[in-house]
Write an enzyme that holds these catalytic residues in place. Structure first.
Site, PDB file in Angstrom:
ATOM      1  N   LYS A  29     -16.062   7.995 -13.294  1.00 31.31           N
ATOM      2  CA  LYS A  29     -17.444   7.588 -13.535  1.00 31.31           C
ATOM      3  C   LYS A  29     -17.659   7.287 -15.016  1.00 31.31           C
ATOM      4  CE  LYS A  29     -20.329   9.755 -10.881  1.00 31.31           C
ATOM      5  NZ  LYS A  29     -20.916  11.035 -10.453  1.00 31.31           N
ATOM      6  N   ARG A  98     -23.870  14.669 -14.802  1.00 30.08           N
ATOM      7  CA  ARG A  98     -23.136  14.154 -13.643  1.00 30.08           C
ATOM      8  C   ARG A  98     -21.654  14.469 -13.755  1.00 30.08           C
ATOM      9  NH1 ARG A  98     -24.428   7.896 -13.863  1.00 30.08           N
ATOM     10  NH2 ARG A  98     -24.003   8.009 -11.621  1.00 30.08           N
ATOM     11  N   GLY A 107     -19.666  13.130  -3.037  1.00 26.85           N
ATOM     12  CA  GLY A 107     -20.440  14.271  -2.569  1.00 26.85           C
ATOM     13  C   GLY A 107     -19.808  15.609  -2.863  1.00 26.85           C
ATOM     14  N   MET A 109     -18.773  16.911  -5.998  1.00 29.82           N
ATOM     15  CA  MET A 109     -19.128  17.595  -7.231  1.00 29.82           C
ATOM     16  C   MET A 109     -20.649  17.508  -7.422  1.00 29.82           C
ATOM     17  SD  MET A 109     -16.030  18.356  -8.113  1.00 29.82           S
ATOM     18  CE  MET A 109     -16.012  18.697  -9.849  1.00 29.82           C
ATOM     19  N   ARG A 343     -17.428   1.443  -9.423  1.00 28.84           N
ATOM     20  CA  ARG A 343     -16.021   1.818  -9.294  1.00 28.84           C
ATOM     21  C   ARG A 343     -15.399   0.865  -8.291  1.00 28.84           C
ATOM     22  NH1 ARG A 343     -17.699   7.175  -6.004  1.00 28.84           N
ATOM     23  NH2 ARG A 343     -18.722   6.006  -4.381  1.00 28.84           N
ATOM     24  N   HIS A 459     -23.441  10.038   3.368  1.00 31.62           N
ATOM     25  CA  HIS A 459     -22.351  10.982   3.150  1.00 31.62           C
ATOM     26  C   HIS A 459     -21.309  10.884   4.259  1.00 31.62           C
ATOM     27  CE1 HIS A 459     -20.376  14.956   3.533  1.00 31.62           C
ATOM     28  NE2 HIS A 459     -20.352  14.884   2.214  1.00 31.62           N
ATOM     29  N   ARG A 582      19.801   9.932  19.597  1.00 29.40           N
ATOM     30  CA  ARG A 582      20.200  11.285  19.991  1.00 29.40           C
ATOM     31  C   ARG A 582      20.809  11.214  21.377  1.00 29.40           C
ATOM     32  NH1 ARG A 582      15.039  11.369  18.398  1.00 29.40           N
ATOM     33  NH2 ARG A 582      14.489  12.418  16.456  1.00 29.40           N
ATOM     34  N   ARG A 637      24.375   9.744  17.442  1.00 28.41           N
ATOM     35  CA  ARG A 637      24.735  11.090  17.004  1.00 28.41           C
ATOM     36  C   ARG A 637      25.367  11.853  18.165  1.00 28.41           C
ATOM     37  NH1 ARG A 637      20.138  15.063  14.978  1.00 28.41           N
ATOM     38  NH2 ARG A 637      19.731  15.225  17.206  1.00 28.41           N
ATOM     39  N   GLU A 767      23.074  17.258   6.242  1.00 26.77           N
ATOM     40  CA  GLU A 767      21.895  18.062   6.545  1.00 26.77           C
ATOM     41  C   GLU A 767      22.122  19.536   6.234  1.00 26.77           C
ATOM     42  OE1 GLU A 767      21.004  17.759  10.733  1.00 26.77           O
ATOM     43  OE2 GLU A 767      23.109  17.583  11.252  1.00 26.77           O
ATOM     44  N   SER A 786      24.158   9.875   6.802  1.00 26.87           N
ATOM     45  CA  SER A 786      22.748   9.773   7.161  1.00 26.87           C
ATOM     46  C   SER A 786      22.122  11.121   6.862  1.00 26.87           C
ATOM     47  CB  SER A 786      22.598   9.416   8.639  1.00 26.87           C
ATOM     48  OG  SER A 786      21.229   9.397   8.975  1.00 26.87           O
ATOM     49  N   GLY A 788      19.873  14.039   7.160  1.00 25.23           N
ATOM     50  CA  GLY A 788      18.993  14.650   8.142  1.00 25.23           C
ATOM     51  C   GLY A 788      18.048  15.551   7.360  1.00 25.23           C
ATOM     52  N   THR A 789      16.960  14.973   6.907  1.00 25.54           N
ATOM     53  CA  THR A 789      16.140  15.717   5.936  1.00 25.54           C
ATOM     54  C   THR A 789      15.329  16.832   6.579  1.00 25.54           C
ATOM     55  OG1 THR A 789      14.504  13.954   6.079  1.00 25.54           O
ATOM     56  CG2 THR A 789      16.036  13.885   4.229  1.00 25.54           C
ATOM     57  N   ASN A 790      15.190  16.831   7.900  1.00 26.09           N
ATOM     58  CA  ASN A 790      14.505  17.975   8.511  1.00 26.09           C
ATOM     59  C   ASN A 790      15.351  19.239   8.346  1.00 26.09           C
ATOM     60  OD1 ASN A 790      12.540  16.264   9.357  1.00 26.09           O
ATOM     61  ND2 ASN A 790      13.199  16.201  11.492  1.00 26.09           N
ATOM     62  N   ASP A 791      16.623  19.143   8.776  1.00 22.93           N
ATOM     63  CA  ASP A 791      17.490  20.313   8.632  1.00 22.93           C
ATOM     64  C   ASP A 791      17.777  20.609   7.168  1.00 22.93           C
ATOM     65  OD1 ASP A 791      18.254  21.809  10.942  1.00 22.93           O
ATOM     66  OD2 ASP A 791      19.105  19.969  11.753  1.00 22.93           O
ATOM     67  N   CYS A 854      17.583   9.702   8.459  1.00 26.32           N
ATOM     68  CA  CYS A 854      16.900   9.731   9.739  1.00 26.32           C
ATOM     69  C   CYS A 854      16.094  11.015   9.748  1.00 26.32           C
ATOM     70  CB  CYS A 854      17.888   9.691  10.893  1.00 26.32           C
ATOM     71  SG  CYS A 854      19.078  11.031  10.881  1.00 26.32           S
ATOM     72  N   TYR A 874      18.999   2.375   3.894  1.00 19.55           N
ATOM     73  CA  TYR A 874      17.976   2.233   4.936  1.00 19.55           C
ATOM     74  C   TYR A 874      17.277   3.560   5.206  1.00 19.55           C
ATOM     75  CZ  TYR A 874      21.211   4.455   8.235  1.00 19.55           C
ATOM     76  OH  TYR A 874      22.031   5.352   8.856  1.00 19.55           O
TER      77      TYR A 874
HETATM   78  P1  ADP Z   1     -22.310  11.052  -7.125  1.00 21.58           P
HETATM   79  O1  ADP Z   1     -21.015  11.160  -7.816  1.00 21.58           O
HETATM   80  O2  ADP Z   1     -22.492  12.018  -6.016  1.00 21.58           O
HETATM   81  O3  ADP Z   1     -22.615   9.629  -6.757  1.00 21.58           O
HETATM   82  P2  ADP Z   1     -23.997  10.687  -9.381  1.00 21.58           P
HETATM   83  O4  ADP Z   1     -23.678  11.378 -10.629  1.00 21.58           O
HETATM   84  O5  ADP Z   1     -23.637   9.260  -9.305  1.00 21.58           O
HETATM   85  O6  ADP Z   1     -23.411  11.489  -8.174  1.00 21.58           O
HETATM   86  O7  ADP Z   1     -25.551  10.870  -9.230  1.00 21.58           O
HETATM   87  C1  ADP Z   1     -26.267  11.093  -8.058  1.00 21.58           C
HETATM   88  C2  ADP Z   1     -27.412  10.104  -7.955  1.00 21.58           C
HETATM   89  O8  ADP Z   1     -28.257  10.182  -9.075  1.00 21.58           O
HETATM   90  C3  ADP Z   1     -26.937   8.684  -7.884  1.00 21.58           C
HETATM   91  O9  ADP Z   1     -27.725   7.995  -6.962  1.00 21.58           O
HETATM   92  C4  ADP Z   1     -27.173   8.178  -9.263  1.00 21.58           C
HETATM   93  O10 ADP Z   1     -27.373   6.789  -9.265  1.00 21.58           O
HETATM   94  C5  ADP Z   1     -28.412   8.929  -9.696  1.00 21.58           C
HETATM   95  N1  ADP Z   1     -28.447   9.105 -11.141  1.00 21.58           N
HETATM   96  C6  ADP Z   1     -27.505   9.667 -11.895  1.00 21.58           C
HETATM   97  N2  ADP Z   1     -27.828   9.617 -13.203  1.00 21.58           N
HETATM   98  C7  ADP Z   1     -29.029   9.004 -13.280  1.00 21.58           C
HETATM   99  C8  ADP Z   1     -29.875   8.646 -14.363  1.00 21.58           C
HETATM  100  N3  ADP Z   1     -29.539   8.888 -15.616  1.00 21.58           N
HETATM  101  N4  ADP Z   1     -31.032   8.030 -14.085  1.00 21.58           N
HETATM  102  C9  ADP Z   1     -31.351   7.764 -12.790  1.00 21.58           C
HETATM  103  N5  ADP Z   1     -30.599   8.077 -11.732  1.00 21.58           N
HETATM  104  C10 ADP Z   1     -29.433   8.684 -11.961  1.00 21.58           C
HETATM  105 MG    MG Z   2      19.729  18.090  12.355  1.00 21.46          MG
HETATM  106 MG    MG Z   3     -22.776   8.205  -7.795  1.00 20.48          MG
END
Ligand code: ADP
Ligand code: MG
Ligand code: MG
Length: 902
Positions: A29, A98, A107, A109, A343, A459, A582, A637, A767, A786, A788-791, A854, A874
């Site tokens: 981010k 953030r 979702g 962190m 991103r 989410h 086999r 085999r 193996e 060949s 035999g990576t399991n054994d 294998c 292979y």
């Molecule tokens: P996540 O990684 O879960 O997307 P974000 O850090 O992006 O969390 O933030 C959660 C929400 O808050 C997002 O919708 C983001 O756009 C909004 N947000 C984050 N920082 C600001 C800010 N400075 N002003 C307005 N909205 C923000």
């Molecule tokens: Mg074997």
């Molecule tokens: Mg975000």
């Protein structure tokens, strides 16, 4: 400040100082906020605290030296730039805090908005907004709620309940129905909840709010759901998260404000166009949380054309710059557009292929890069079956096709129940109004996810796509009642345990179990769908990328197949031969009786008679397999498992004998068998009389198989075909074992081959660790190895798979001793080292020694890359993994070529 930073390690970066390549340090981010800032896009000013600061904090439990001072300095600079001070009672600057790790963890962190508000600055904020009290109190209650929940672990539901309560008292269902007074009352209620759970008042000091929030982001790296997500996504546990402090902009200032998310292409199908959701008069998470129903992004054109056009131009700019699908978060504050995040966007497997193909067409990337942008896990997903739909099945609801696939299972309404039933081997569909991070375990356990709220960016949708799990979101005809564990739709009730089917491609929901059919991609691999004739963009993209992978790859891909049918299918899927055939199954079914005769034989004649009966049966099996693989190598085999595996279990025999004796029947044969089973019992069958050891102990057994293989090859050649048998001896640990088998086999081969022109290679499995360590000697007697990576994994680690996987692997994964099970992906450092040693020393002793692998690792993407790097010829895997291995072998070749030239 400058002097301070000279001595201290630099822990804080202004947005202007970073760029998109600093993800390790600034997190995704932060790096992308910096990139957008430097591209001149409207990003609210702010700064990023590095992952190094986080790691230092997590290691010691304390902010590292110098961090506090650097934060103060950057905050001061931010205040100067904004012309406002954090939490100033008259004209407050507010910030968001953030999280942002190197890999996006949707979702997972924590984020806290509106930091800097308190009982006094809330009044200043209202004044700043031209006397908009409602907005100020709405922002304040959001701060207490987010801060309480994420920084101080106050249960989120308590705030939700208080909010519901306020809405009910007001007679509204929408948070917009609450006015300033209602929200002021809600702030009081929230503060009480906060005090009740934390034993202290809500902190009024802005800088304390900021510091506590930063610390909470650091700590959220080790929160359970983050740990679970990382494990699932194979994200290393020691990266840490960065923290972004960003000046707040407000989407909740009224109808001319709002917040939204956008994708530069459809993340679900890859189609070009404008995709996203917008919500007027809302802040942050409201869009993705499914709190109110969003409108499609296109409608923004009608609501605010200037901002819409501006947004589209930034989207085009970002896509051009990143040369990939981007996802974007934005906020409009009174008609002014702000970019809050971008991103390279997550996408479904289908979209990954389609987009890679499109970008090649657009000249933005080349085919090597396209190959690099897709992967075997995605291809594997595209090979999942689809629903077979005829008129018998009418959908009962239609939501958003949030993550494709077809899933049927019992409806469950809580994460715990999903985990519980899945643990009992049931297929379940997790049904929720909307999911939240606490549902993660349930989502992992479920075959599919169904929600009644939220869109493509909710989410549930985002997380399901990341996991490759089928998901239908926002099926709003469903009335989901979680406490009662049921939903109603179209006048029907579905209770917990009732089977439903969800189609994550079309968004349709069905009652009962809908039958499935092969996917288009499988039809393409099967050869029943012509990639040149179809207008399915996915099939065309897959064809193009697979063709390129085949051109680029250096590893051949063979298949593990024991029957002609499997061999034929694998061949259609692109296998260049059989790497492991086999022969165990050739002793099963009605042939068991012959094995019993072999085991019970008291004289050479009896044994030879039993083997003589087995010979033509096995020969017939091999003839069919050679025909199916005409012209391609087939590694057979010799029999590997302990012979007692072919006998009935001891307990069952003992009972049978006792019962028969009771009845006075003739039990001579059963008694003999029972005695044999007792005699042959092994404490550790895996380390017992099996493989080459069996061949050396039971005269004629291997000879019979060698004869059957060679005779079959001669038969196929005489009928005009071409057979290339490679005879493989299992479980060799010493060259003498192989030499003994070899000299006997060579005599038989010479005798059978005659003038047919058939060539038979003799090689061995590697193996047993000792074989790997004496590979130089063994290569003298082997034309191929060949692995035999399991054994090799079992014996390298000294554990038996059947015993350990259930007993303690979970703990090892939890402790990080394994990043992933060494049976799933090869342990490159230990077991892989054995492979490397054997490959090098084997080739040194016999240049041109053929090397293959294998076993299940042959179809595992990461392992394929490893085998490429070791220089094997292979990999061999199950038929359905063959396309995956072809793709990954191509990717491995392209990636090494790339890093060589760098
Ligand atoms: P996540 O990684 O879960 O997307 P974000 O850090 O992006 O969390 O933030 C959660 C929400 O808050 C997002 O919708 C983001 O756009 C909004 N947000 C984050 N920082 C600001 C800010 N400075 N002003 C307005 N909205 C923000
Ligand atoms: Mg074997
Ligand atoms: Mg975000």
């Amino acid at each position: 400040m400058a002097a301070q930073e000279m001595v201290d390690h630099k822990y804080v970066y202004d947005f202007a100082e970073g760029n998109k390549d600093l993800k390790d340090l600034l997190g995704g981010k932060g790096a992308n906020l910096a990139e957008m800032t430097n591209l001149g896009l409207p990003v609210p000013p702010g700064f990023t605290i590095t992952t190094e600061a986080c790691k230092a904090y997590l290691a010691t439990g304390q902010e590292p030296d110098g961090l506090a001072g650097q934060i103060a300095a950057h905050l001061e600079a931010l205040e100067r730039e904004m012309g406002r001070r954090l939490g100033d009672p008259d004209d407050p600057l507010l910030v968001s805090v953030r999280s942002g790790a190197k890999f996006s963890m949707p979702g997972m962190m924590e984020t806290v908005l509106n930091v800097g508000l308190n009982d006094r600055s809330v009044v200043g904020l209202s004044a700043q907004a031209g006397g908009n009290d409602r907005f100020a109190w709405d922002s304040y209650r959001r701060l207490i709620q987010m801060f309480g929940k994420t920084v101080c672990d106050v249960p989120g539901e308590e705030f939700e309940h208080a909010l519901d309560e306020a809405k009910r008292a007001k007679g509204t269902t929408d948070d917009l129905g609450l006015d300033a007074d209602d929200l002021r009352g809600l702030v009081d209620a929230y503060k009480k909840i906060f005090a009740k759970h934390t034993g202290r008042e809500f902190p009024q000091e802005p800088r304390e709010q900021l510091d506590l929030a930063i610390r909470a982001v650091f700590e959220s790296w080790n929160a359970e759901r983050a740990v679970v997500y990382r494990r699932q996504e194979r994200i290393p546990a020691d990266l840490g998260t960065a923290v972004n402090v960003v000046a707040m902009v407000f989407g909740n200032l009224g109808p001319d404000s709002g917040t939204g998310v956008a994708f530069t292409r459809d993340p679900s199908s890859g189609a070009q166009g404008i995709y996203g959701d917008y919500l007027a008069n809302a802040q942050g998470e409201d869009v993705v949380a499914g709190i109110r129903n969003t409108v499609p992004l296109q409608e923004l054109e009608r609501i605010d054309k200037t901002s819409y056009d501006e947004l589209l131009s930034y989207m085009a700019r970002l896509e051009e710059h990143y040369k990939d699908l981007c996802d974007i978060e934005f906020t409009i504050e009174r008609g002014k557009l702000w970019m809050l995040q971008t991103r390279v966007g997550k996408r479904t497997a289908a979209a990954a292929f389609v987009i890679a193909g499109q970008l090649v067409d657009e000249g933005l990337i080349d085919l090597d890069e396209a190959l690099h942008r897709v992967n075997g896990a995605q291809l594997a997903q595209l090979m999942f079956p689809r629903f077979r739909l005829d008129h018998e099945f009418e959908p009962v609801a239609k939501g958003v096709g949030a993550s494709p696939g077809a899933a049927s299972g019992k409806a469950v309404f809580s994460s715990d129940r999903a985990v519980e039933l899945a643990g009992q081997g049931e297929s379940v569909i997790l049904v929720r109004r909307e999911t939240n991070p606490d549902d993660l375990n349930g989502m992992i356990a479920a075959k599919g996810i169904l929600t009644s709220r939220g869109g493509k960016t909710s989410h549930a949708a985002v997380v399901a796509r990341g996991m490759g799990k089928t998901c239908v979101s926002g099926a709003d005809e469903l009335d989901v009642n979680v406490p009662q564990r049921r939903f109603t739709v179209a006048g029907q009730t579905v209770n917990e345990g009732d089977v439903i089917s969800v189609d994550g491609t079309t968004g349709k929901v069905y009652l009962g179990e809908v039958p499935v059919m092969p996917s288009e991609v499988v039809q393409y691999f099967e050869g029943t769908l012509d990639p040149e004739a179809t207008d399915d963009p996915l099939v065309r993209a897959v064809h193009r990328i697979m063709t390129h992978a085949d051109q680029r790859r250096r590893l051949a891909v063979r298949t593990n197949a024991d029957t002609a049918e499997d061999a034929a299918r694998a061949r259609r899927f692109g296998a260049g031969g059989i790497g492991l055939c086999r022969t165990e199954h050739m002793f099963l079914g009605d042939r068991r009786e012959l094995v019993e005769r072999l085991i019970l034989a008291r004289t050479d004649d009896e044994r030879e008679a039993a083997l003589g009966t087995l010979l033509p049966l096995q020969r017939a099996d091999f003839v069919e397999i050679f025909r199916a693989m005409d012209g391609l190598p087939v590694t057979v085999r010799l029999i590997d498992p302990p012979l007692h595996e072919f006998l009935p279990p001891l307990e069952q025999l003992a009972v049978d004998v006792a019962v028969a004796q009771e009845r006075g029947e003739d039990v001579a044969k059963e008694e003999a068998l029972l005695a044999a089973v007792r005699r042959m019992h092994e404490e550790n069958p895996m380390l017992g009389l099996r493989g080459v050891r069996l061949g050396l102990v039971i005269p004629g057994l291997f000879a019979m198989q060698v004869r059957a293989i060679t005779e079959a090859a001669v038969t196929v050649v005489r009928e005009g075909g071409s057979a290339c048998p490679e005879i493989m001896v299992p479980l060799v640990g010493a060259v003498q074992e192989l030499e003994t088998v070899r000299s006997e086999a060579e005599k038989i081969i010479a005798e059978v081959v005659g003038d047919s022109g058939v060539e038979v290679l003799i090689g061995t499995m590697i193996e047993v660790p000792r074989a790997a360590l004496t590979a130089g000697q063994i290569a003298e007697a082997a034309e191929f190895f060949s692995f035999g990576t399991n054994d090799l994994t079992q014996m390298g680690w000294g554990f038996s798979r059947d015993d350990v996987e259930a007993a303690f692997f979970w703990r090892y994964l939890e402790l990080g001793i394994f990043g992933i099970s060494p049976f799933e992906s090869i342990d490159t450092e230990g077991v892989g080292r054995l492979v490397r040693i054997a490959a090098e020393e084997g080739r040194a002793a016999r240049p041109g020694l053929k090397l293959g692998v294998c076993g299940e690792h042959g179809g595992d993407p990461d392992s394929v890359h490893f085998f490429h790097s070791v220089g094997l010829d292979y990999v061999s895997c199950s038929p359905f993994r063959v396309p995956v291995a072809r793709l990954e072998a191509g990717r491995a070749a392209v990636e090494t070529a790339g890093s060589d030239s760098r």
